[in-house]
Design a protein around this motif. Structure first.
Motif, PDB file in Angstrom:
ATOM      1  N   ARG A 119       0.836  -1.214   0.000  1.00 56.95           N
ATOM      2  CA  ARG A 119       0.000   0.000   0.000  1.00 56.95           C
ATOM      3  C   ARG A 119       0.867   1.261   0.000  1.00 56.95           C
ATOM      4  N   ALA A 120       1.972   1.246   0.728  1.00 53.35           N
ATOM      5  CA  ALA A 120       2.873   2.403   0.740  1.00 53.35           C
ATOM      6  C   ALA A 120       3.452   2.655  -0.650  1.00 53.35           C
ATOM      7  N   ALA A 121       3.771   1.573  -1.358  1.00 54.18           N
ATOM      8  CA  ALA A 121       4.282   1.709  -2.724  1.00 54.18           C
ATOM      9  C   ALA A 121       3.198   2.261  -3.647  1.00 54.18           C
ATOM     10  N   LEU A 122       1.976   1.801  -3.468  1.00 55.53           N
ATOM     11  CA  LEU A 122       0.865   2.310  -4.270  1.00 55.53           C
ATOM     12  C   LEU A 122       0.657   3.799  -4.013  1.00 55.53           C
ATOM     13  N   ASP A 123       0.818   4.215  -2.766  1.00 48.18           N
ATOM     14  CA  ASP A 123       0.663   5.629  -2.408  1.00 48.18           C
ATOM     15  C   ASP A 123       1.673   6.510  -3.143  1.00 48.18           C
ATOM     16  N   LEU A 124       2.820   5.933  -3.489  1.00 47.17           N
ATOM     17  CA  LEU A 124       3.861   6.685  -4.196  1.00 47.17           C
ATOM     18  C   LEU A 124       3.685   6.618  -5.709  1.00 47.17           C
ATOM     19  N   GLY A 125       2.586   6.030  -6.149  1.00 45.29           N
ATOM     20  CA  GLY A 125       2.307   5.980  -7.576  1.00 45.29           C
ATOM     21  C   GLY A 125       2.871   4.777  -8.299  1.00 45.29           C
ATOM     22  N   CYS A 126       3.384   3.805  -7.562  1.00 45.01           N
ATOM     23  CA  CYS A 126       3.969   2.622  -8.208  1.00 45.01           C
ATOM     24  C   CYS A 126       2.872   1.749  -8.802  1.00 45.01           C
ATOM     25  N   ARG A 127       3.113   1.277 -10.017  1.00 43.10           N
ATOM     26  CA  ARG A 127       2.148   0.414 -10.683  1.00 43.10           C
ATOM     27  C   ARG A 127       2.796  -0.877 -11.178  1.00 43.10           C
ATOM     28  N   LYS A 128       4.019  -1.109 -10.791  1.00 43.88           N
ATOM     29  CA  LYS A 128       4.652  -2.417 -10.939  1.00 43.88           C
ATOM     30  C   LYS A 128       5.363  -2.691  -9.632  1.00 43.88           C
ATOM     31  N   ILE A 129       5.033  -3.805  -9.011  1.00 46.65           N
ATOM     32  CA  ILE A 129       5.604  -4.136  -7.702  1.00 46.65           C
ATOM     33  C   ILE A 129       6.213  -5.526  -7.745  1.00 46.65           C
ATOM     34  N   ILE A 130       7.502  -5.575  -7.447  1.00 48.15           N
ATOM     35  CA  ILE A 130       8.226  -6.840  -7.345  1.00 48.15           C
ATOM     36  C   ILE A 130       8.229  -7.254  -5.882  1.00 48.15           C
ATOM     37  N   LEU A 131       7.687  -8.421  -5.623  1.00 48.95           N
ATOM     38  CA  LEU A 131       7.572  -8.913  -4.255  1.00 48.95           C
ATOM     39  C   LEU A 131       8.601 -10.020  -4.042  1.00 48.95           C
ATOM     40  N   GLY A 132       9.678  -9.673  -3.370  1.00 50.31           N
ATOM     41  CA  GLY A 132      10.720 -10.641  -3.066  1.00 50.31           C
ATOM     42  C   GLY A 132      10.392 -11.344  -1.757  1.00 50.31           C
ATOM     43  N   VAL A 133      10.251 -12.661  -1.814  1.00 52.62           N
ATOM     44  CA  VAL A 133       9.844 -13.394  -0.613  1.00 52.62           C
ATOM     45  C   VAL A 133      10.982 -14.297  -0.143  1.00 52.62           C
TER      46      VAL A 133
END
Length: 388
Positions: A119-133
């Motif tokens: 959600r924090a990344a979305l708040d910054l306008g990000c529309r591609k999110i890489i989720l490293g697990v």
């Protein structure tokens, strides 16, 4: 002479940027003038992925999220333009458990902080999110991620459920009325090498639960609770949620892989491939004379797609010789040659005491770097350094 230094972290000792820095210092000392060392810290999608992103031009961001046991923690993520890299261990990792994993934490640890990072990344306008697990504390089937994005889980009396995998046994309905709608317009990439499904004998609770403190009884309880969660989610969002539980990678990170696939519509890709792509390693290899990669332990696991193998393959595609530096190596000469390494230098070549290698990794890496630099200087003209 242009050398690209692209190592992973030496776990328990040095971060990838620190490994690269010490090697570069040694190379400069050994070679003298006329060597250019390009540092590109890399990772395989787990811990260290943020460092790799920062080293490739992303900007570090920090926010306060909910930790695995509900406490506030400060967590970093990385942003470049409209792309973000999230390392879930920063918000939901085993390392954040103050007393280490126990049976209790195995059942109550939550991934909600990872959802809050998204959600924090979305708040910054990000529309591609890489989720490293990787390195997660939770076995909650990724339910916490949904909670971090606004979903509310209710029991049969309409009471909101707490986080954690065990609580999923009591879920009766899911309220998505406040769920973050920006998810629909966002591309998600699940960076993971884990191919386990969510449930069953090879699922997240059975295979990874014990590493997080789960007893055999806990594993049975968590698997049943996760199965019930899948049923409720499928009844709410559609049968694709049930199929997603069987998908390769659904069992990653205590089931965060499941929610990434089922609810975020993420594409699963090998972690090292994702990292090498956003670091633009192949482009930055152009014109290099040599690549140096490595990690703390070069062993059988390394051959299954860990960082050194990914870097080696990229170097070979570009016709650049590659050598490895590590804390120790348990691989045979034949295995190393087959992996594409011209030579391997281990800290244990300089110091037999493994504990000293861990404690003094920085100075030892500088010694190895200097040795490589001297050898390169002696053979710059005819490139015989391949015979180190």
């Amino acid at each position: 002479m242009r050398v690209v230094i692209a190592p992973d972290k030496f776990k328990g000792s040095l971060s990838a940027p620190d490994v690269a820095k010490h090697l570069a210092t040694g190379l400069q000392a050994g070679f003298g003038q006329g060597i250019e060392a390009t540092r590109i810290p890399v990772a395989d999608g787990g811990e260290g992925t943020i460092d790799a992103a920062i080293g490739s031009g992303f900007t570090r961001r920090t926010t306060t999220v909910t930790g695995p046991l509900g406490e506030p923690v400060k967590a970093d993520f990385a942003v470049r333009d409209q792309e973000a890299v999230i390392e879930m261990a920063a918000a939901s990792g085993l390392a954040l458990l103050p007393d280490g994993p126990t049976s209790e934490t195995a059942k109550t640890a939550t991934s909600i902080g990872t959802g809050e990072l998204i959600r924090a990344a979305l708040d910054l306008g990000c529309r591609k999110i890489i989720l490293g697990v990787g390195g997660s504390a939770n076995t909650d089937a990724g339910a916490g991620v949904l909670q971090g994005l606004g979903a509310v889980f209710l029991d049969e009396n309409g009471n909101e459920l707490p986080g954690g995998g065990a609580a999923l046994a009591d879920i009766d309905s899911i309220d998505f009325s406040n769920f973050d709608v920006r998810v629909e317009a966002t591309e998600f990439v699940l960076a993971s090498d884990v191919d386990n499904p969510l449930l069953g004998a090879s699922g997240a609770p059975a295979i990874f639960g014990p590493q997080k403190g789960a007893t055999p009884d806990d594993v049975t309880e968590l698997d049943a609770a996760a199965s019930h969660f899948v049923d409720v989610l499928a009844a709410t969002t559609g049968q694709h949620a049930k199929y997603a539980a069987k998908a390769e990678g659904a069992g990653a990170a205590g089931g965060v892989g499941y929610i990434a696939i089922a609810a975020l519509k993420a594409a699963r890709r090998p972690g090292i491939d994702v990292v090498l792509e956003f670091t633009e390693l192949e482009r930055r290899l152009k014109g290099a004379d040599l690549v140096i990669t490595g990690e703390g332990s070069l062993d059988e696991q390394s051959l299954l797609g860990k960082t050194p193998m990914g870097v080696s393959r990229a170097a070979q595609r570009n016709g650049v010789p590659v050598i490895a530096v590590c804390g120790r190596s348990t691989l045979s000469r034949e295995q190393l040659t087959d992996a594409g390494f011209h030579t391997v230098h281990a800290l244990t070549d300089l110091e037999k005491d493994v504990q000293k290698c861990i404690a003094e990794a920085g100075p030892l890496l500088e010694q190895l770097g200097k040795h490589i630099g001297v050898y390169l200087a002696e053979r710059t003209e005819n490139k015989e350094y391949l015979n180190v």
